[in-house]
Design an enzyme around this catalytic site. Structure first.
Site, PDB file in Angstrom:
ATOM      1  N   CYS A  42      -1.797  -3.922   2.757  1.00  9.16           N
ATOM      2  CA  CYS A  42      -2.026  -3.812   1.318  1.00  9.16           C
ATOM      3  C   CYS A  42      -3.402  -3.195   1.078  1.00  9.16           C
ATOM      4  O   CYS A  42      -4.396  -3.660   1.640  1.00  9.16           O
ATOM      5  CB  CYS A  42      -1.940  -5.216   0.704  1.00  9.16           C
ATOM      6  SG  CYS A  42      -2.455  -5.302  -1.018  1.00  9.16           S
TER       7      CYS A  42
ATOM      8  N   CYS B 118       8.563  -0.773   8.287  1.00  2.57           N
ATOM      9  CA  CYS B 118       9.180  -1.987   8.813  1.00  2.57           C
ATOM     10  C   CYS B 118       8.294  -3.158   8.424  1.00  2.57           C
ATOM     11  O   CYS B 118       7.206  -3.318   8.970  1.00  2.57           O
ATOM     12  CB  CYS B 118       9.295  -1.844  10.329  1.00  2.57           C
ATOM     13  SG  CYS B 118      10.144  -3.215  11.110  1.00  2.57           S
TER      14      CYS B 118
ATOM     15  N   CYS C  52       2.755  -7.733  -2.757  1.00  5.30           N
ATOM     16  CA  CYS C  52       2.021  -8.366  -1.656  1.00  5.30           C
ATOM     17  C   CYS C  52       2.016  -9.880  -1.859  1.00  5.30           C
ATOM     18  O   CYS C  52       1.648 -10.359  -2.936  1.00  5.30           O
ATOM     19  CB  CYS C  52       0.594  -7.829  -1.643  1.00  5.30           C
ATOM     20  SG  CYS C  52      -0.498  -8.659  -0.473  1.00  5.30           S
TER      21      CYS C  52
ATOM     22  N   CYS D 253      -1.912 -10.979  -2.609  1.00  8.09           N
ATOM     23  CA  CYS D 253      -2.665 -10.662  -3.833  1.00  8.09           C
ATOM     24  C   CYS D 253      -1.793 -10.204  -4.989  1.00  8.09           C
ATOM     25  O   CYS D 253      -2.312  -9.947  -6.075  1.00  8.09           O
ATOM     26  CB  CYS D 253      -3.735  -9.616  -3.530  1.00  8.09           C
ATOM     27  SG  CYS D 253      -3.096  -7.930  -3.380  1.00  8.09           S
TER      28      CYS D 253
ATOM     29  N   CYS E 167      -5.968  -6.017  -0.748  1.00  6.33           N
ATOM     30  CA  CYS E 167      -6.526  -7.212  -0.087  1.00  6.33           C
ATOM     31  C   CYS E 167      -6.626  -7.048   1.431  1.00  6.33           C
ATOM     32  O   CYS E 167      -7.209  -7.894   2.102  1.00  6.33           O
ATOM     33  CB  CYS E 167      -5.712  -8.452  -0.422  1.00  6.33           C
ATOM     34  SG  CYS E 167      -4.090  -8.515   0.387  1.00  6.33           S
TER      35      CYS E 167
HETATM   36 ZN   LIG Z   1      -2.524  -7.628  -1.105  1.00  7.68          ZN
END
Ligand SMILES: [Zn+2]
Length: 165
Positions: A122, A145, A74, A77, A125
């Site tokens: 995610c 995607c 991510c 984070c 976060c």
């Molecule tokens: Zn994250």
């Protein structure tokens, strides 16, 4: 009130009911920061995708062409989200995967294009990553995607970045 008004009212209600459980509800995630904080920490294009649920232009990410073994994390984070072994060429212009890492993502239903789509983000976060569709390759048949700007790539053998706190 005419029929057209009612259609918009009903659509409005659908959107409103879709939002509370969505990625906008930042307080429900293990890592919780205000939008202002994320805006300060991230580049403008990454912030817009991750925390305003934007979409990058197709073909704009260098990660489309990334074929090396490694891990996609991510961009907000640093939580690992995808193994490069599960990336494939979908031809859409967005990095595409047929499977996320276990527990890495959460999903919501969004109605931004009128018809329902499954948004994913995610799980740590709440940063928006992309949408998942049912036209991917086997064994899952899924196509995650993803916006490239919402990811960072860590080549195999390199240390994973520390989780942002
Ligand atoms: Zn994250």
């Amino acid at each position: 009130m005419n029929r057209r008004h009612w259609i918009f009212r009903i659509y409005g209600l659908l959107v409103a009911t879709a939002l509370p459980g969505g990625a906008a509800a930042a307080s429900s995630f293990p890592l919780s920061k205000s939008k202002q904080e994320w805006k300060r920490l991230l580049a403008a294009d990454a912030y817009r995708v991750l925390f305003e649920e934007g979409t990058e232009p197709a073909g704009s990410s260098a990660l489309n062409a990334e074929k090396r073994p490694g891990t996609f994390v991510c961009a907000a984070c640093n939580q690992p989200l995808f193994d490069a072994a599960h990336k494939y060429e979908s031809g859409t212009g967005w990095p595409s995967f047929w499977q996320p890492l276990s527990g890495a993502l959460g999903t919501t239903t969004d109605y931004k294009l009128i018809y329902p789509r499954t948004e994913y983000h995610c799980s740590r976060c709440g940063g928006h990553q992309g949408h998942v569709f049912n036209d991917g390759p086997q064994p899952t048949g899924k196509r995650y995607c993803n916006n490239g700007v919402a990811l960072a790539f860590v080549v195999k053998g390199a240390p994973l970045p520390a989780l942002r706190t």
